[in-house]
Design a protein around this motif. Structure first.
Motif, PDB file in Angstrom:
ATOM      1  N   GLU A 174       0.830  -1.210   0.000  1.00 25.48           N
ATOM      2  CA  GLU A 174       0.000   0.000   0.000  1.00 25.48           C
ATOM      3  C   GLU A 174       0.862   1.256   0.000  1.00 25.48           C
ATOM      4  OE1 GLU A 174      -2.211  -3.421   1.041  1.00 25.48           O
ATOM      5  OE2 GLU A 174      -0.428  -2.585   2.049  1.00 25.48           O
ATOM      6  N   GLN A 175       1.933   1.216   0.794  1.00 26.14           N
ATOM      7  CA  GLN A 175       2.844   2.370   0.828  1.00 26.14           C
ATOM      8  C   GLN A 175       3.541   2.556  -0.524  1.00 26.14           C
ATOM      9  OE1 GLN A 175       5.042   0.943   4.281  1.00 26.14           O
ATOM     10  NE2 GLN A 175       4.391   2.751   5.461  1.00 26.14           N
ATOM     11  N   ILE A 176       3.893   1.423  -1.128  1.00 21.41           N
ATOM     12  CA  ILE A 176       4.551   1.490  -2.450  1.00 21.41           C
ATOM     13  C   ILE A 176       3.620   2.129  -3.477  1.00 21.41           C
ATOM     14  CG2 ILE A 176       5.452   0.112  -4.369  1.00 21.41           C
ATOM     15  CD1 ILE A 176       6.415  -1.917  -2.238  1.00 21.41           C
ATOM     16  N   ILE A 177       2.360   1.681  -3.510  1.00 21.62           N
ATOM     17  CA  ILE A 177       1.388   2.234  -4.465  1.00 21.62           C
ATOM     18  C   ILE A 177       1.183   3.726  -4.215  1.00 21.62           C
ATOM     19  CG2 ILE A 177      -1.059   2.222  -5.108  1.00 21.62           C
ATOM     20  CD1 ILE A 177       0.555   0.063  -6.465  1.00 21.62           C
ATOM     21  N   ASN A 178       1.093   4.107  -2.953  1.00 22.95           N
ATOM     22  CA  ASN A 178       0.917   5.535  -2.626  1.00 22.95           C
ATOM     23  C   ASN A 178       2.081   6.352  -3.153  1.00 22.95           C
ATOM     24  OD1 ASN A 178      -1.533   5.149  -1.350  1.00 22.95           O
ATOM     25  ND2 ASN A 178      -0.640   4.962   0.701  1.00 22.95           N
ATOM     26  N   GLU A 179       3.302   5.816  -2.999  1.00 25.84           N
ATOM     27  CA  GLU A 179       4.488   6.545  -3.463  1.00 25.84           C
ATOM     28  C   GLU A 179       4.499   6.639  -4.991  1.00 25.84           C
ATOM     29  OE1 GLU A 179       9.359   6.451  -2.971  1.00 25.84           O
ATOM     30  OE2 GLU A 179       8.103   5.205  -1.656  1.00 25.84           O
ATOM     31  N   ILE A 180       4.135   5.538  -5.658  1.00 29.85           N
ATOM     32  CA  ILE A 180       4.080   5.556  -7.121  1.00 29.85           C
ATOM     33  C   ILE A 180       3.055   6.580  -7.601  1.00 29.85           C
ATOM     34  CG2 ILE A 180       3.439   4.242  -9.181  1.00 29.85           C
ATOM     35  CD1 ILE A 180       4.579   1.749  -7.802  1.00 29.85           C
ATOM     36  N   MET A 181       1.863   6.550  -7.028  1.00 32.82           N
ATOM     37  CA  MET A 181       0.810   7.465  -7.447  1.00 32.82           C
ATOM     38  C   MET A 181       1.201   8.911  -7.192  1.00 32.82           C
ATOM     39  SD  MET A 181      -1.437   5.712  -8.928  1.00 32.82           S
ATOM     40  CE  MET A 181      -2.586   7.064  -9.153  1.00 32.82           C
ATOM     41  N   GLU A 182       1.884   9.149  -6.082  1.00 37.75           N
ATOM     42  CA  GLU A 182       2.334  10.508  -5.785  1.00 37.75           C
ATOM     43  C   GLU A 182       3.299  10.983  -6.857  1.00 37.75           C
ATOM     44  OE1 GLU A 182       4.723  12.904  -2.254  1.00 37.75           O
ATOM     45  OE2 GLU A 182       3.815  10.966  -1.819  1.00 37.75           O
ATOM     46  N   ASN A 183       4.200  10.094  -7.283  1.00 42.10           N
ATOM     47  CA  ASN A 183       5.147  10.452  -8.340  1.00 42.10           C
ATOM     48  C   ASN A 183       4.454  10.667  -9.679  1.00 42.10           C
ATOM     49  OD1 ASN A 183       8.310  10.253  -7.814  1.00 42.10           O
ATOM     50  ND2 ASN A 183       7.279   8.900  -6.366  1.00 42.10           N
ATOM     51  N   ILE A 184       3.511   9.780 -10.012  1.00 42.79           N
ATOM     52  CA  ILE A 184       2.799   9.907 -11.286  1.00 42.79           C
ATOM     53  C   ILE A 184       2.035  11.223 -11.333  1.00 42.79           C
ATOM     54  CG2 ILE A 184       0.863   8.992 -12.628  1.00 42.79           C
ATOM     55  CD1 ILE A 184       1.787   6.186 -11.830  1.00 42.79           C
ATOM     56  N   GLN A 185       1.428  11.566 -10.230  1.00 39.94           N
ATOM     57  CA  GLN A 185       0.594  12.765 -10.194  1.00 39.94           C
ATOM     58  C   GLN A 185       1.427  14.041 -10.145  1.00 39.94           C
ATOM     59  OE1 GLN A 185      -1.632  11.761  -6.724  1.00 39.94           O
ATOM     60  NE2 GLN A 185      -3.250  10.705  -7.844  1.00 39.94           N
ATOM     61  N   LYS A 186       2.560  13.986  -9.487  1.00 43.66           N
ATOM     62  CA  LYS A 186       3.308  15.223  -9.252  1.00 43.66           C
ATOM     63  C   LYS A 186       4.397  15.505 -10.286  1.00 43.66           C
ATOM     64  CE  LYS A 186       2.631  15.847  -4.302  1.00 43.66           C
ATOM     65  NZ  LYS A 186       3.292  16.040  -2.986  1.00 43.66           N
ATOM     66  N   LYS A 187       5.037  14.478 -10.822  1.00 42.04           N
ATOM     67  CA  LYS A 187       6.136  14.724 -11.741  1.00 42.04           C
ATOM     68  C   LYS A 187       5.616  15.350 -13.035  1.00 42.04           C
ATOM     69  CE  LYS A 187       9.489  13.165  -9.187  1.00 42.04           C
ATOM     70  NZ  LYS A 187      10.550  14.038  -8.670  1.00 42.04           N
ATOM     71  N   MET A 188       6.333  16.351 -13.502  1.00 44.31           N
ATOM     72  CA  MET A 188       5.903  17.101 -14.677  1.00 44.31           C
ATOM     73  C   MET A 188       6.683  16.634 -15.907  1.00 44.31           C
ATOM     74  SD  MET A 188       3.752  18.761 -12.940  1.00 44.31           S
ATOM     75  CE  MET A 188       3.081  20.286 -13.593  1.00 44.31           C
ATOM     76  N   GLU A 189       6.055  16.764 -17.072  1.00 47.22           N
ATOM     77  CA  GLU A 189       6.630  16.208 -18.293  1.00 47.22           C
ATOM     78  C   GLU A 189       7.728  17.065 -18.897  1.00 47.22           C
ATOM     79  OE1 GLU A 189       3.098  14.162 -20.638  1.00 47.22           O
ATOM     80  OE2 GLU A 189       2.431  15.893 -19.485  1.00 47.22           O
ATOM     81  N   ILE A 190       7.661  18.362 -18.697  1.00 44.53           N
ATOM     82  CA  ILE A 190       8.662  19.263 -19.285  1.00 44.53           C
ATOM     83  C   ILE A 190       8.805  20.494 -18.395  1.00 44.53           C
ATOM     84  CG2 ILE A 190       6.983  20.470 -20.771  1.00 44.53           C
ATOM     85  CD1 ILE A 190       9.269  20.550 -22.914  1.00 44.53           C
ATOM     86  N   GLY A 191      10.007  21.024 -18.355  1.00 42.43           N
ATOM     87  CA  GLY A 191      10.254  22.246 -17.609  1.00 42.43           C
ATOM     88  C   GLY A 191      10.552  23.397 -18.544  1.00 42.43           C
ATOM     89  N   LEU A 192      10.070  24.577 -18.203  1.00 42.64           N
ATOM     90  CA  LEU A 192      10.341  25.771 -19.004  1.00 42.64           C
ATOM     91  C   LEU A 192      11.045  26.790 -18.119  1.00 42.64           C
ATOM     92  CD1 LEU A 192       8.198  27.352 -21.729  1.00 42.64           C
ATOM     93  CD2 LEU A 192       9.217  28.837 -20.010  1.00 42.64           C
ATOM     94  N   PHE A 193      12.238  27.191 -18.534  1.00 44.77           N
ATOM     95  CA  PHE A 193      13.089  28.094 -17.762  1.00 44.77           C
ATOM     96  C   PHE A 193      13.067  29.467 -18.435  1.00 44.77           C
ATOM     97  CE2 PHE A 193      17.003  28.289 -15.005  1.00 44.77           C
ATOM     98  CZ  PHE A 193      17.347  29.595 -15.288  1.00 44.77           C
ATOM     99  N   GLY A 194      12.484  30.469 -17.756  1.00 45.19           N
ATOM    100  CA  GLY A 194      12.467  31.824 -18.299  1.00 45.19           C
ATOM    101  C   GLY A 194      11.083  32.258 -18.717  1.00 45.19           C
ATOM    102  N   LEU A 195      10.506  33.194 -17.957  1.00 50.61           N
ATOM    103  CA  LEU A 195       9.126  33.605 -18.214  1.00 50.61           C
ATOM    104  C   LEU A 195       9.054  35.030 -18.748  1.00 50.61           C
ATOM    105  CD1 LEU A 195       7.288  31.980 -15.190  1.00 50.61           C
ATOM    106  CD2 LEU A 195       7.173  31.297 -17.586  1.00 50.61           C
ATOM    107  N   GLY A 196       9.767  35.247 -19.856  1.00 49.37           N
ATOM    108  CA  GLY A 196       9.545  36.465 -20.611  1.00 49.37           C
ATOM    109  C   GLY A 196       8.271  36.310 -21.422  1.00 49.37           C
ATOM    110  N   VAL A 197       8.072  37.188 -22.376  1.00 51.77           N
ATOM    111  CA  VAL A 197       6.849  37.147 -23.183  1.00 51.77           C
ATOM    112  C   VAL A 197       6.716  35.806 -23.901  1.00 51.77           C
ATOM    113  CG1 VAL A 197       5.681  38.142 -25.183  1.00 51.77           C
ATOM    114  CG2 VAL A 197       6.737  39.643 -23.488  1.00 51.77           C
ATOM    115  N   MET A 198       7.797  35.363 -24.568  1.00 48.46           N
ATOM    116  CA  MET A 198       7.744  34.100 -25.309  1.00 48.46           C
ATOM    117  C   MET A 198       7.607  32.912 -24.360  1.00 48.46           C
ATOM    118  SD  MET A 198       7.906  34.267 -28.677  1.00 48.46           S
ATOM    119  CE  MET A 198       8.769  32.826 -29.299  1.00 48.46           C
ATOM    120  N   GLY A 199       8.331  32.950 -23.242  1.00 42.44           N
ATOM    121  CA  GLY A 199       8.273  31.849 -22.281  1.00 42.44           C
ATOM    122  C   GLY A 199       6.877  31.643 -21.731  1.00 42.44           C
TER     123      GLY A 199
END
Length: 635
Positions: free
Chosen positions: A153-178
């Motif tokens: 149960e703890q393993i599944i909770n940890e997996i689900m937390e990772n699936i839900q929280k990990k993001m697919e791509i990061g964007l560095f720099g929030l100017g107009v284009m960013g």
């Protein structure tokens, strides 16, 4: 939750792949499959006999699993339990883009797993084989890593937390284009982590505020770099949207402290292609992947769909291409205006040439407007109406926005008339000129556009010179009499400008062995980017069917032959009336030089030989033989 993904639960025997896999499948409401069920009978017999499988035994099994993985993804996703101990096994199974295939690595200390296996009954895997599996195991640098020395149960909770929280791509720099690209990616269903530096009293909570302003978007905002990197799925994909130059190197240096082998950095700014080549080589030595991706379209394009020109390792494009293609503009056939351009810094080189062509097109419209406004005394509304009529044929984005500019008023006055006539250039135009010099390719129209911006910046000197020379526009023209010839001159100049830009691409492709596909480059420039037009759509076909210089293609020869008199005549009329038309003049000069069998270069060669004994070739001798004349016997 699964978003049509396949999850592979991997690890040595005894970590609980089947148990955890079934529980995860139930949690995600997708089917579960066990890779062991797909082993050929011969493999099962070997394992029952305590004989370790060899790579040859696994090849067909892995190939069949790869086919099944693709089928499962198409039917809604699945969970697969598979040991996948070696990287080459995982590579063989990676039959889906990263966005559709997730790895979950279950692990623990040898003693923990050995104790589990020793307590199992009726399983064909023998405890004595566990040691060989640990020796074979190659730890993945990506995926979700879970220590199984805890309850299921703890393993599944940890997996689900990772699936839900990990993001697919990061964007560095929030100017107009960013910011616009972040909104674009989120609107396409991607989970995006965004980062902007924190500078007291200057840049405060930029990422967090942007996230709060867009609560419906799937963002996570950070001003802590380590937390930003750790929020991303492994291997990580990070898109940089920062100013070109040393800033990129500083950002990379900061990121390296937190990255792992196999992570990918994508530079989406207007970096110089040589810097991109250098950075890719330097980062490769550290195990980090790097791509240079030109992105065109401005704020609106970034938000709604830009044209994207990625270059670098093709394996990197295979990984991040599905994301880039999904956020890109679409051509008339619905295909993304994004393609793998080629290796090294080719993506940024192509973007540089795009901007060079853009410089030429912008200046051409500007000088056409200027001539109409002050030579024929046409009102802005008349010029806007004329441009609108022209654009029915041209379908040019730059002409389209110029029409809107000619109609924009503020308190009853034309905004254009309030703008100082001193233009800037960010560097890409000048870089194109330098590249052309290095490659020995003429770049008349683009270089003229760059130099025109430079001289426009000399506002005070120009104002003083106008008084000293008593410069006045003269010989007024008639709008109705000159508009047809001017339109033909405009069209001819545009064709020449594009021919020059694509010739630079061809020369670079040959010099650097990039194998650029000019037709495909033209295709991704048909939408999303600044230089999209009907002409660009025509070039897709022209460069697909023909490989020679654009001005040598039969249909273009016919068009240019019909426009040539208007082009040279219009340049002459403009100059006589005191109007500079640098790009139009450059196009005329290039065309005349390109189509002249006899040029003035024989005099140049004679002069060089006279003062420097540089030698020359002769018309009456075979090519490749060189001669020198003693021009002045007294020397």
């Amino acid at each position: 939750m699964s978003r049509q993904q396949v999850y592979i639960v991997m690890g040595v025997s005894g970590v609980g792949k089947t148990t955890i896999g079934k529980m995860l499948a139930e949690e995600l409401n997708i089917p579960f499959f066990d890779a062991d069920d797909y082993h050929p009978v011969a493999n099962v017999e070997k394992m029952k006999a305590g004989i370790p499988l060899q790579d040859d035994d696994r090849y067909e099994w892995l190939e069949n699993l790869g086919i099944k993985i693709r089928e499962w993804q198409k039917t809604g996703g699945a969970v697969l339990a598979c040991s996948a101990l070696k990287e080459k096994y995982r590579t063989q199974l990676q039959s889906l883009p990263q966005e559709h295939l997730k790895w979950i690595f279950l692990h623990s200390d040898y003693e923990v797993i050995h104790g589990r296996i020793s307590g199992r009954e009726g399983h064909y895997f023998k405890p004595e084989l566990l040691q060989s599996q640990y020796e074979t195991l190659e730890l993945p640098s990506y995926g979700i890593h879970i220590d199984v020395d805890q309850s299921p149960e703890q393993i599944i909770n940890e997996i689900m937390e990772n699936i839900q929280k990990k993001m697919e791509i990061g964007l560095f720099g929030l100017g107009v284009m960013g910011k616009s690209l972040a909104l674009n990616m989120a609107s396409k269903g991607f989970r995006v982590s965004i980062y902007n530096r924190h500078v007291d009293k200057i840049e405060v909570d930029i990422a967090k505020n942007f996230t709060a302003e867009n609560p419906e978007s799937n963002f996570r905002g950070f001003d802590d770099l380590k937390a930003f990197v750790e929020s991303l799925e492994r291997p990580r994909n990070i898109l940089l949207m920062v100013n070109a130059g040393k800033v990129v190197d500083f950002v990379i240096e900061d990121l390296l402290k937190h990255l792992d082998e196999g992570d990918l950095i994508i530079d989406g700014g207007n970096s110089h292609y040589r810097d991109t080549i250098r950075r890719e080589k330097e980062l490769k030595e550290k195990g980090i992947l790097f791509m240079g991706a030109g992105i065109s379209g401005g704020e609106e394009g970034a938000r709604k769909g830009p044209s994207i020109m990625p270059g670098g390792p093709e394996s990197s494009y295979d990984r991040v291409g599905p994301i880039l293609e999904k956020i890109a503009a679409k051509d008339k056939k619905g295909n993304p205006c994004c393609t793998y351009v080629g290796p090294d810094g080719s993506g940024h080189f192509v973007k540089m040439v795009h901007n060079g062509i853009e410089y030429g097109e912008m200046q051409l419209i500007a000088e056409t407007y200027h001539l109409l406004r002050y030579h024929s005394d046409a009102e802005p509304e008349e010029i806007g109406a004329l441009f609108q009529e022209w654009n029915k044929e041209m379908q040019s984005y730059l002409l389209e926005i110029s029409i809107e500019i000619l109609r924009k008023k503020e308190n009853g006055d034309l905004v254009l008339d309030q703008i100082l006539d001193a233009a800037k250039q960010k560097g890409t135009g000048g870089w194109s000129t330098n590249a052309a010099l290095e490659l020995g390719v003429p770049l008349d129209t683009i270089s003229a556009a760059v130099m025109t911006r430079n001289i426009s910046g000399m506002k005070e000197q120009r104002a003083a010179a106008a008084k000293k020379y008593d410069h006045k526009f003269s010989e007024k023209g008639n709008l109705k009499e000159l508009q047809n010839a001017l339109f033909e001159a405009y069209k001819a100049s545009g064709i020449v400008n594009h021919a020059i830009g694509f010739d630079l691409l061809r020369a670079a492709s040959e010099e650097y062995n990039w194998r650029l596909n000019l037709s495909e480059i033209a295709r991704i420039w048909t939408n999303g980017c600044i230089i999209r037009s009907k002409l660009m759509e025509d070039l897709v076909v022209k460069f697909k069917d023909h490989r020679e210089h654009l001005l040598m293609q039969a249909e273009i020869v016919q068009k240019i032959s019909g426009y040539k008199k208007s082009l040279t005549g219009m340049v002459g009329e403009a100059l006589n009336a005191g109007f500079p038309v640098p790009v139009m003049s450059a196009a005329a000069n290039y065309l005349l030089s390109f189509t002249a069998e006899q040029s003035s270069a024989n005099m140049i060669q004679a002069q060089r030989d006279y003062f420097g004994a540089h030698t020359y070739q002769r018309k009456d001798k075979p090519r490749g033989e060189f001669f020198h004349t003693q021009w002045n016997p007294e020397i």
